[in-house]
Design an enzyme around this catalytic site. Structure first.
Site, short mmCIF file in Angstrom:
data_model
loop_
_atom_site.label_atom_id
_atom_site.label_comp_id
_atom_site.label_asym_id
_atom_site.label_seq_id
_atom_site.Cartn_x
_atom_site.Cartn_y
_atom_site.Cartn_z
N GLU A 157 -6.70 4.64 7.83
CA GLU A 157 -6.55 6.06 7.46
C GLU A 157 -7.82 6.56 6.78
OE1 GLU A 157 -2.77 5.69 5.45
OE2 GLU A 157 -1.84 5.24 7.37
N GLY A 160 3.01 -1.09 4.26
CA GLY A 160 3.06 0.33 3.89
C GLY A 160 4.50 0.77 3.68
N GLY A 161 5.11 1.34 4.72
CA GLY A 161 6.45 1.96 4.62
C GLY A 161 7.48 1.11 3.90
N HIS A 204 -9.35 0.95 5.05
CA HIS A 204 -8.06 1.18 5.74
C HIS A 204 -8.29 2.16 6.89
CE1 HIS A 204 -3.95 2.52 6.47
NE2 HIS A 204 -3.57 1.39 5.89
N GLU A 235 -4.89 -4.96 10.86
CA GLU A 235 -3.91 -3.89 11.01
C GLU A 235 -4.19 -3.10 12.29
OE1 GLU A 235 -2.09 -2.85 6.96
OE2 GLU A 235 -3.79 -1.55 7.26
N SER A 271 3.87 -2.21 10.41
CA SER A 271 5.32 -2.22 10.63
C SER A 271 6.00 -3.53 10.23
CB SER A 271 5.64 -1.86 12.09
OG SER A 271 5.26 -0.53 12.36
N GLY A 328 3.10 2.12 10.87
CA GLY A 328 4.12 3.15 10.73
C GLY A 328 4.86 3.50 12.02
N ASN A 369 0.87 -1.18 0.00
CA ASN A 369 0.00 0.00 0.00
C ASN A 369 0.91 1.23 0.00
OD1 ASN A 369 -1.80 2.04 0.46
ND2 ASN A 369 -2.32 1.44 2.56
N TRP A 370 0.99 1.87 -1.16
CA TRP A 370 1.91 3.01 -1.27
C TRP A 370 1.31 4.30 -0.71
CZ3 TRP A 370 4.66 2.59 -6.75
CH2 TRP A 370 5.57 1.53 -6.70
N LYS A 371 0.02 4.24 -0.33
CA LYS A 371 -0.65 5.44 0.21
C LYS A 371 -0.42 6.62 -0.75
CE LYS A 371 0.02 3.49 4.74
NZ LYS A 371 0.18 3.71 6.18
#
Ligand code: PEP
Length: 246
Positions: free
Chosen positions: A94, A225-226, A92, A160, A204, A166, A5-7
């Site tokens: 977010e 993600g990151g 998600h 999640e 993470s 993150g 997930n590159w957001k």
């Protein structure tokens, strides 16, 4: 299933470098669904880069709306199919926290996608809910939208914990395994067709900790993600999942 997930990250230059480094690091293995959800604007550019490098990576989207038409800024299922996207993330944290998405709107999105493309529904508790030992109640509430629905076989869940996203903090791998079993049981008992979904872990995950999660019986993959923004880390994680580490 390993999903990036590159957001709201990436650029044409980043995609060019990412594809090259992924290609140099990835050890071929056909059996895993590997996908990237880039920002919508980059779907075509990423697809071209993946094809040019001969990579077996599916493209998906980070969210979806319930229909086409007068819905400014939205994208529809018809559009993602037109662009040959093969999956969508829904719900998600977010989207829930920054864009105020509710169980009701997330449920409508699930219904609109149906089995048209693979769906990954995100669930997870906040730090406070975790501290108050409320995790399972929160998950039950988030999963209540499945009650009585006939769920497609290409439906998955991503667990999640919001406090793990993150932050570098994660539950222990045993805790994750226990929660994933709980999620599978809840979905099996509440869906009309008693499906047992694949459950991905997200929060993470990196190439140093991935193995400890993947060896758990109820962990069927990861949403990343990151660490997915670096082609090398993401390819390393895919290799670890495939048992192909050097
Ligand atoms: C996410 O937001 O879906 C996620 C898992 O992020 P990270 O890997 O950066 O914790």
């Amino acid at each position: 299933m390993i999903i990036a997930n590159w957001k709201c990250n990436g650029s044409k230059k980043m995609i060019q470098n990412w594809s090259k480094i992924y290609k140099d690091t990835y050890i071929p293995f056909d059996e895993t669904f590997v996908g990237i959800a880039p920002p919508y604007l980059y779907v075509e550019h990423l697809a071209n880069s993946i094809n040019a490098n001969g990579l077996d990576i599916k493209i998906g989207v980070q969210d979806i709306d319930v229909s086409s038409g007068a819905r400014t800024s939205a994208i529809s299922v018809e559009m993602i199919k037109d662009m040959e996207c093969q999956f969508t993330i829904i719900g998600h944290s977010e989207r829930r926290n920054i864009f105020y998405e509710s169980n009701k709107s997330i449920s409508a999105k699930l219904d609109s996608v149906g089995s048209e493309v693979a769906t990954i529904l995100c669930v997870g508790e906040s730090a406070e809910e975790n501290n108050n030992k409320n995790t399972k109640n929160v998950l039950e509430d988030q999963l209540s939208i499945i009650k009585g629905k006939i769920m497609p076989t290409n439906f998955s869940i991503a667990y999640e914990p919001v406090w793990a996203i993150g932050t570098g903090n994660t539950p222990t791998s045993d805790e994750i395994n226990d929660i994933h079993k709980f999620i599978k049981d809840v979905v099996q008992s509440s869906s009309e067709n008693s499906i047992v979904p694949n459950v991905l872990y997200g929060g993470s995950v990196n190439d140093a900790n991935a193995k400890s999660f993947f060896k758990q019986e109820n962990v069927d993959g990861a949403l990343i993600g990151g660490a997915s923004l670096q082609g090398k880390s993401f390819a390393n994680i895919v290799n670890i999942f495939n048992g192909k580490t050097i």
